[in-house]
Design a protein around this motif. Structure first.
Motif, short mmCIF file in Angstrom:
data_model
loop_
_atom_site.label_atom_id
_atom_site.label_comp_id
_atom_site.label_asym_id
_atom_site.label_seq_id
_atom_site.Cartn_x
_atom_site.Cartn_y
_atom_site.Cartn_z
N LEU A 72 1.21 6.52 -6.81
CA LEU A 72 0.08 7.37 -7.16
C LEU A 72 0.42 8.84 -6.98
O LEU A 72 0.05 9.69 -7.82
N LEU A 73 1.14 9.17 -5.91
CA LEU A 73 1.54 10.55 -5.68
C LEU A 73 2.47 11.05 -6.79
O LEU A 73 2.32 12.17 -7.28
N VAL A 74 3.41 10.21 -7.18
CA VAL A 74 4.32 10.60 -8.27
C VAL A 74 3.55 10.78 -9.57
O VAL A 74 3.79 11.72 -10.34
N LEU A 75 2.58 9.88 -9.83
CA LEU A 75 1.79 9.98 -11.05
C LEU A 75 0.96 11.25 -11.08
O LEU A 75 0.90 11.96 -12.10
N VAL A 76 0.34 11.58 -9.95
CA VAL A 76 -0.47 12.81 -9.88
C VAL A 76 0.42 14.03 -10.04
O VAL A 76 0.08 14.99 -10.74
N GLY A 77 1.60 14.02 -9.41
CA GLY A 77 2.51 15.15 -9.56
C GLY A 77 2.98 15.32 -10.99
O GLY A 77 3.04 16.45 -11.50
N ILE A 120 0.83 -1.21 0.00
CA ILE A 120 0.00 0.00 0.00
C ILE A 120 0.87 1.25 0.00
O ILE A 120 0.56 2.25 -0.68
N LEU A 121 1.97 1.22 0.75
CA LEU A 121 2.87 2.38 0.79
C LEU A 121 3.47 2.65 -0.58
O LEU A 121 3.50 3.79 -1.06
N PHE A 122 3.94 1.59 -1.25
CA PHE A 122 4.52 1.78 -2.58
C PHE A 122 3.47 2.25 -3.58
O PHE A 122 3.75 3.09 -4.45
#
Length: 518
Positions: free
Chosen positions: A206-211, A199-201
Motif C-alpha cells: 500500500l505504501l509503494v502504491l501510494v508513493g 499485514i506487513l506485506f
C-alpha cells in the motif's frame, strides 16, 4: 583445495577422461598399486580434476553383473558412474547393460542400469585384467534414489543397511537431541503467526502504491497555475443619476426573473415630468378657450402670446381675428403634441429607474442602500451570476510551456475544497485571451500574468452555485486510466488524513473543555 598441482607430486592421483601417460616416468602399474594402497587404507573420497568433477566417488563392496551373466568386482561407484576390474577387454564408447550388486548388511541390493565405457586402464600390479571406468547413461528414478542413499550412507561413515535405508531421513541428516527421561520436555515454541507477515506485506504494498500514485500525480499530470469555479456574470448598472432606493438584497440571495431588485430616485427627472405635465395642461386649456370663443361668433378673440408658461416670458394677451386665432390653435396643438411626447419620454426614463432581474440568478454583490447612497449614471449597483446547468464551469490558467499538451475534449479532474471525490471534466476551449462573456469568480489580478492561457472546463457533474469563486485543484491527464487511478488513490489518502486530523482536533477540544470545567 586448488586444482593446481605440481609436476613433482608423484603421490597425487589425477584420473583423466582418456589414456594419459604417467608424469615423471611412473609406470601405470605403479600408479595402480598406489590406488589400491589408498583404497586399502580407507581413503574412500577421491579427487577429480575440474574438467571431470561431477559426483563424489566412494569405494564400496559391490559387484557388477553384466547382461551375459558374468560378474566383475567393483572398485568405486558414484551417482554418475562406476569402475570395475575385468578380464574382458572393453572398448571406450562401448555400451553395456548391467546391475550393481551392493551389500547392505546381510542383504544384497540390485540396481539395474545402462552404462557406457569411458576408459580402460590397468588393475593392481599383482592382479590380472584391466580396470574399466563406466558412465551411467540410463537408470530408473527409484533405482537412482536407492543408489544415492547407499552413497550418502557411506559418506556419513555408516555401513548401509535396510533399516537405515527405510528410515524417514537420509544419512548425514542431523538427529534431534535426545532428551533424558528424567528431564522435563521444554515447551514447544509456538509457530510464528503468518497474519502479521501478510499485514506487513500489504502495508508495504500500500505504501509503494501510494508513493507511485503521488509521484505520477505530481510529475506526470499537468497542473495549472490557478483554477477557480466561475459562472457568467451580469452587471446591473444605474440608468441615470440619483439616490439608490432601499433594498434588502445581499450576496448569496437568489432572485427570480423579472423580480424588482431596486430603483433609482431622480429628483430632476421628477421635476421635469411635473413641468411637462403642467405645460400640457396649459396648452390644452388654451386650445379649449380659443375654440369656445370662435364657436361663440365673436369678431375678435383674446389670445395669449406664449404656449409655454414655464419659458419665463411675460404673459400678455391680445385681440386677434378669428382667422389668426385658428392659426394659433394649430400652433398650440403642435406644442401640445410635443409636450405629450416629452411626458412619454420622461415617464419611460422614470420607469427605467425601476431595475428588474434579467434571469433566475444568484446575487454575487450588491451596493448598500443605507443612508441614501447617491450614484451616477452607469455606476455598478449589483452583480448577478447565472446558475444554470451549463453555466457553472471551471476556468484554469495553464503555463505556456504546458499549453501544447492540452486539447479540446481532453479529460481533466477537478477536486473541490473539503471534497474527497474527484469530478471528471472536459476541456471546452483553450484561449490566450479572456472569453468575451465576462465571468464571475475569477479575480482580475490573476489574469495579469502574461505567460498563461485560459482553459475553460465543463464538469460532468453539476457544481453548486455557492462554489463560484472558490479555488479548486485541477489536473489534466493524457492517460485517463492512470490519471483516474492516481487521483482516486490520492483523494483516498487525503480523506484518511483529514479524518484523522478531525479526530485529533475533536480530542483536543474535549480535553480543553474538561480542563476548563476542572
Amino acid at each position: 583445495m586448488a586444482d593446481h598441482y605440481s609436476s613433482d607430486d608423484q603421490e597425487r592421483h589425477e584420473p583423466t577422461l582418456g589414456h594419459t601417460p604417467p608424469r615423471g616416468g611412473v609406470p601405470e602399474s605403479e600408479s595402480g598399486g598406489q590406488e589400491h594402497a589408498r583404497l586399502t587404507k580407507g581413503d574412500r573420497v577421491q579427487h577429480e580434476r575440474r574438467d571431470e568433477r561431477g559426483y563424489i566417488r566412494v569405494a564400496l563392496p559391490f559387484r557388477v553383473r553384466l547382461d551375459d551373466g558374468s560378474t566383475l568386482p567393483g572398485s568405486d561407484v558414484s551417482l554418475g558412474g562406476f569402475s570395475a576390474q575385468s578380464e574382458r577387454g572393453f572398448q571406450p564408447g562401448e555400451k553395456v547393460s548391467a546391475s550393481l550388486l551392493l551389500m547392505a548388511g546381510p542383504t544384497e541390493l540390485i540396481v539395474p542400469l545402462k552404462a557406457e565405457c569411458l576408459r580402460v586402464g590397468s588393475a593392481a600390479p599383482n592382479g590380472g585384467g584391466q580396470r574399466a571406468s563406466f558412465e551411467i547413461i540410463d537408470i530408473e528414478p527409484p533405482h537412482r534414489e536407492l543408489l544415492r542413499q547407499v552413497i550418502r550412507s557411506a559418506l556419513s561413515g555408516r555401513s548401509p543397511d535396510i533399516e537405515g535405508l527405510m528410515a524417514g531421513e537420509d544419512p548425514q541428516t542431523p538427529h534431534k537431541r535426545q532428551i533424558e527421561p528424567g528431564k522435563p520436555r521444554a515447551p514447544a515454541r509456538p509457530p510464528k503467526p503468518m497474519g502479521r507477515y501478510i499485514i506487513l506485506f500489504l502495508a508495504i504494498g500500500l505504501l509503494v502504491l501510494v508513493g507511485a500514485a503521488t509521484a505520477y500525480r505530481n510529475f506526470m499530470l499537468i497542473e495549472p497555475s490557478f483554477a477557480a469555479v466561475t459562472a457568467p456574470r451580469i452587471d446591473i448598472r444605474a440608468p441615470g443619476p440619483g439616490i439608490l432606493a432601499e433594498h434588502e438584497l445581499q450576496a448569496g440571495d437568489r432572485v427570480e426573473r423579472d423580480q424588482l431588485l431596486t430603483n433609482v430616485e431622480n429628483s430632476d427627472l421628477e421635476s421635469d415630468l411635473i413641468l411637462a405635465d403642467a405645460a400640457l395642461n396649459y396648452n390644452n386649456r388654451l386650445i379649449e378657450n380659443l375654440q369656445e370663443h370662435m364657436e361663440a361668433g365673436n369678431q375678435e378673440v383674446s389670445l395669449a402670446n406664449s404656449a409655454q408658461p414655464a419659458s419665463g416670458d411675460t404673459m400678455t394677451f391680445e385681440s386677434v381675428s378669428p382667422e389668426i386665432a385658428q392659426a394659433r390653435i394649430e400652433q398650440f396643438e403642435t406644442v401640445r403634441d410635443y409636450e405629450n411626447s416629452r411626458i412619454t419620454a420622461l415617464e419611460a426614463r422614470k420607469a427605467s429607474n425601476n431595475i428588474y432581474s434579467p434571469c433566475d440568478c444568484l446575487v454575487a454583490w450588491a451596493l448598500s442602500s443605507a443612508d441614501g447612497t447617491y450614484i451616477n449614471e452607469s455606476e455598478r449597483i449589483m452583480t448577478l451570476i447565472r446558475t444554470g446547468d451549463d453555466d457553472v464551469m471551471v476556468e484554469a490558467l495553464v503555463h505556456m510551456n504546458d499549453i501544447n499538451r492540452i486539447e479540446p475534449n481532453q479529460q481533466a479532474y477537478i477536486t473541490l475544497a473539503n471534497s474527497s471525490e474527484p469530478i471528471r471534466a472536459r476541456v471546452r476551449n483553450v484561449a490566450l485571451d479572456v472569453e468575451r462573456q465576462p465571468r464571475a469568480g475569477f479575480p482580475n489580478w490573476v489574469r495579469q500574468q502574461q505567460n498563461v492561457a485560459s482553459v475553460l472546463l465543463v464538469p460532468e457533474e453539476t457544481l453548486p452555485a455557492e462554489s463560484v469563486g472558490q479555488p479548486v485543484d485541477v489536473r489534466f491527464t493524457e492517460a485517463p486510466l492512470l490519471g483516474a487511478a492516481s487521483e482516486r488513490i490520492w483523494q483516498g489518502v487525503r480523506t484518511v488524513i483529514q479524518f484523522g486530523d478531525n479526530i485529533y482536533r475533536a480530542a483536543l477540544e474535549e480535553n480543553d473543555d474538561d480542563t476548563d470545567e476542572g
